[in-house]
Motif scaffolding. Structure first.
Motif, short mmCIF file in Angstrom:
data_model
loop_
_atom_site.label_atom_id
_atom_site.label_comp_id
_atom_site.label_asym_id
_atom_site.label_seq_id
_atom_site.Cartn_x
_atom_site.Cartn_y
_atom_site.Cartn_z
N VAL A 74 13.67 -82.79 48.36
CA VAL A 74 14.93 -83.28 48.92
C VAL A 74 15.15 -82.58 50.26
O VAL A 74 15.88 -81.59 50.37
N PHE A 92 15.22 -89.17 52.55
CA PHE A 92 16.55 -88.79 52.09
C PHE A 92 17.51 -88.75 53.27
O PHE A 92 17.16 -88.33 54.38
N THR A 103 23.88 -87.57 48.53
CA THR A 103 22.52 -87.77 49.02
C THR A 103 22.04 -89.16 48.64
O THR A 103 22.25 -89.60 47.51
N ILE A 124 23.18 -83.78 44.89
CA ILE A 124 22.10 -82.79 44.86
C ILE A 124 22.47 -81.58 44.02
O ILE A 124 21.61 -80.78 43.63
#
Length: 208
Positions: A74, A92, A103, A124
Motif C-alpha cells: 500500500v 493506490f 484508500t 488502511i
C-alpha cells in the motif's frame, strides 16, 4: 476445501487469513467498498504487516482475476504502480470522499489502457474481527440482494495465461484481456460437465 469448491470473498479471504495467521503472519482484516459506490460495502480484504515498511494488501477473494495473484504494497504515487502477470496495472490513491474509507485501489486493464477503474476503497487502519457488524451487513447483502451473486451463475479461475470463466450458458478463456476461445453450453448437462472438467467441481443433482 475437501470438495474442491470455490467461494466468494468472505469465505476465501477469511479462510486465507486464518492460514496466514496460523503460519505466523501478522494480518488485519479490512472492509472494502467495491467500485467505491455500493449502498452496503460487501467485500473484505487482508492487510499483511511486517513484510516491508508498509502494509501489503492480499485479496484472493475478488471475483475478477488479476488482483488475486499479485501482492500489493500500500504505497502511493506512479512509482508504486504494480503490474500483474497478465499486464493489468494497479495503483493506490488516497480517498477522502467519506469518513469510513481513506484508500482506493485503481486498475488499468491491458485491453483498455486509457481507463483507470476504481476497484474498491478501504481503510488502511482497519483491524476488524470476523464477527464485526459491518461484515454481517455486507454478507447479508451478498446472500440476499447483490445482483452479482444472486442474478446469475458464475465461476472464474485464474491461470498462468489469464483466466477461464463459466457463465450462464458458455465457458470462455481470456488472455491479456482478450477472449481467445468460447464454447456455448446448450443445456444443464453440458454446463455441469464444463464445471467438472475445467474447475474440478462436481454438483449433486440437488445443487443448482
Amino acid at each position: 476445501i475437501n470438495r474442491n469448491r470455490g467461494g466468494f470473498c468472505f469465505e476465501l479471504n477469511l479462510s486465507f487469513n486464518w492460514l496466514l495467521t496460523s503460519l505466523g503472519y501478522n494480518t488485519r482484516i479490512a472492509l472494502a467498498d467495491v467500485s467505491c459506490n455500493q449502498p452496503v460495502p460487501a467485500h473484505v480484504v487482508i492487510l499483511v504487516e511486517d513484510l516491508i515498511d508498509v502494509p501489503v494488501l492480499v485479496d484472493v477473494g475478488f471475483g475478477t482475476p488479476g488482483v488475486c495473484n499479485v501482492l500489493l504494497p500500500v504505497k502511493f504515487g506512479v512509482d508504486a504502480t504494480k503490474e500483474d502477470l497478465h499486464g493489468d496495472k494497479f495503483e493506490f490513491r488516497r480517498d477522502d470522499r467519506t469518513d469510513r474509507f481513506d484508500t482506493a485501489l485503481y486498475r488499468t486493464r491491458i485491453d483498455n489502457p486509457e481507463v483507470e477503474e476504481p476497484m474498491y476503497r478501504f481503510s488502511i487502519t482497519d483491524d476488524l474481527e470476523n464477527t464485526a457488524s459491518e461484515f454481517q451487513e455486507g454478507l447479508d447483502r451478498v446472500l440476499t440482494t447483490s445482483p452479482t451473486f444472486n442474478g446469475k451463475r458464475l465461476c472464474v479461475l485464474s491461470d498462468s495465461r489469464g483466466h477461464i470463466t463459466l457463465g450462464r450458458d458458455y465457458v470462455k478463456w481470456v488472455e491479456k484481456g482478450v477472449a481467445v476461445r468460447r464454447i456455448e453450453l446448450p443445456d444443464e448437462t453440458a454446463w455441469r460437465a464444463a464445471l467438472l472438467e475445467h474447475f474440478g467441481i462436481f454438483l449433486t443433482p440437488e445443487e443448482c
